[in-house]
Design a protein around this motif. Sequence first.
Motif, PDB file in Angstrom:
ATOM      1  N   ILE A 178       0.864  -1.188   0.000  1.00  0.00           N
ATOM      2  CA  ILE A 178       0.000   0.000   0.000  1.00  0.00           C
ATOM      3  C   ILE A 178       0.892   1.226   0.000  1.00  0.00           C
ATOM      4  N   GLY A 179       0.606   2.171  -0.886  1.00  0.00           N
ATOM      5  CA  GLY A 179       1.421   3.379  -0.891  1.00  0.00           C
ATOM      6  C   GLY A 179       0.966   4.408  -1.903  1.00  0.00           C
ATOM      7  N   LYS A 180       1.782   5.441  -2.059  1.00  0.00           N
ATOM      8  CA  LYS A 180       1.538   6.497  -3.037  1.00  0.00           C
ATOM      9  C   LYS A 180       2.240   6.120  -4.329  1.00  0.00           C
ATOM     10  N   ALA A 181       1.470   6.023  -5.401  1.00  0.00           N
ATOM     11  CA  ALA A 181       2.017   5.583  -6.680  1.00  0.00           C
ATOM     12  C   ALA A 181       3.081   6.544  -7.194  1.00  0.00           C
ATOM     13  N   ALA A 182       4.183   5.979  -7.701  1.00  0.00           N
ATOM     14  CA  ALA A 182       5.209   6.774  -8.375  1.00  0.00           C
ATOM     15  C   ALA A 182       5.012   6.712  -9.880  1.00  0.00           C
ATOM     16  N   ALA A 183       4.255   5.718 -10.328  1.00  0.00           N
ATOM     17  CA  ALA A 183       3.892   5.575 -11.739  1.00  0.00           C
ATOM     18  C   ALA A 183       2.552   4.855 -11.767  1.00  0.00           C
ATOM     19  N   PRO A 184       1.683   5.227 -12.692  1.00  0.00           N
ATOM     20  CA  PRO A 184       0.354   4.601 -12.719  1.00  0.00           C
ATOM     21  C   PRO A 184       0.423   3.139 -13.110  1.00  0.00           C
ATOM     22  N   GLY A 185      -0.559   2.395 -12.644  1.00  0.00           N
ATOM     23  CA  GLY A 185      -0.664   1.005 -13.062  1.00  0.00           C
ATOM     24  C   GLY A 185      -1.177   0.922 -14.488  1.00  0.00           C
ATOM     25  N   HIS A 186      -0.851  -0.165 -15.166  1.00  0.00           N
ATOM     26  CA  HIS A 186      -1.272  -0.320 -16.553  1.00  0.00           C
ATOM     27  C   HIS A 186      -2.764  -0.652 -16.620  1.00  0.00           C
ATOM     28  N   PRO A 187      -3.501  -0.001 -17.509  1.00  0.00           N
ATOM     29  CA  PRO A 187      -4.906  -0.377 -17.695  1.00  0.00           C
ATOM     30  C   PRO A 187      -4.997  -1.764 -18.312  1.00  0.00           C
ATOM     31  N   THR A 188      -6.067  -2.448 -18.047  1.00  0.00           N
ATOM     32  CA  THR A 188      -6.266  -3.795 -18.591  1.00  0.00           C
ATOM     33  C   THR A 188      -7.663  -3.904 -19.177  1.00  0.00           C
ATOM     34  N   THR A 189      -7.877  -4.940 -19.938  1.00  0.00           N
ATOM     35  CA  THR A 189      -9.199  -5.183 -20.506  1.00  0.00           C
ATOM     36  C   THR A 189      -9.879  -6.316 -19.758  1.00  0.00           C
ATOM     37  N   ARG A 190     -11.173  -6.466 -19.965  1.00  0.00           N
ATOM     38  CA  ARG A 190     -11.942  -7.530 -19.335  1.00  0.00           C
ATOM     39  C   ARG A 190     -12.771  -8.257 -20.388  1.00  0.00           C
ATOM     40  N   LEU A 191     -13.023  -9.514 -20.151  1.00  0.00           N
ATOM     41  CA  LEU A 191     -13.904 -10.270 -21.017  1.00  0.00           C
ATOM     42  C   LEU A 191     -15.302  -9.653 -20.984  1.00  0.00           C
ATOM     43  N   ALA A 192     -15.998  -9.711 -22.095  1.00  0.00           N
ATOM     44  CA  ALA A 192     -17.347  -9.150 -22.178  1.00  0.00           C
ATOM     45  C   ALA A 192     -18.304  -9.937 -21.293  1.00  0.00           C
ATOM     46  N   VAL A 193     -19.235  -9.222 -20.673  1.00  0.00           N
ATOM     47  CA  VAL A 193     -20.225  -9.871 -19.816  1.00  0.00           C
ATOM     48  C   VAL A 193     -20.969 -10.957 -20.578  1.00  0.00           C
TER      49      VAL A 193
END
Length: 220
Positions: free
Chosen positions: A196-211
């Motif tokens: 847990i902390g203050k981000a120094a770089a953003p996390g990578h966005p990801t995709t999700r399977l369609a509902v």
Amino acid sequence: MTTSVEMKEQINQQAAAFIDVLEGRRSVRKYDSSYVIPEEEIRELLATATKAPSSSNMQPWRFLVVTDAELKQKLLPIAWNQQQVAEASAIVIVMADLKMYERAEEIYSSAVAAGYMTEEIKNTMIANSTNLYQGLPDERLKEIVVFDTGLVAMQLMLAVRAKGYDTVPMGGYDRDAVKAMFSIPDRYLPTLMLPIGKAAAPGHPTTRLAVEDISFFNGM
């Protein structure tokens, strides 16, 4: 007096804020190592997380919080040298208590004190819960407590994100080495490690399977 239109607008605003937290959560692996989250704030986050549901309200989760810089460095090789372990403000090792039923008296007595149940119901719940969980096969008991710690971990991740911090759930670490390092008794099963902390770089966005591809209504 609040009108139905105003109430609906309040609900919509609350829902939008919650969705922002959900969609803003990322698995962040780079943290500002100089940033310190105060211990009191960590305690507040844990308290929020424990509002999660659990089987029979047994609350089997236990938290080992590591904030000491030297200890985090010792954790680094145990976590396969994943740098976020050393850089994050705190590492929460979420554990499952395999003997959580031993606190049934404490749990249900507090419910009586709060006016949520009677003394008679408390005694019944204590007896039923203790007999049930003591009599389960080890693998079934483990399955239940691991499931419950997953619920509290997700709630913790969302609470952390709501406060403007970030996390990354980690299953990749040497559990036996963690148990040895902190002399963790066998009744406690480490499940995941959560920086847990203050981000120094953003996390990578990801995709999700369609509902549509993963949901089945009223049958397969």
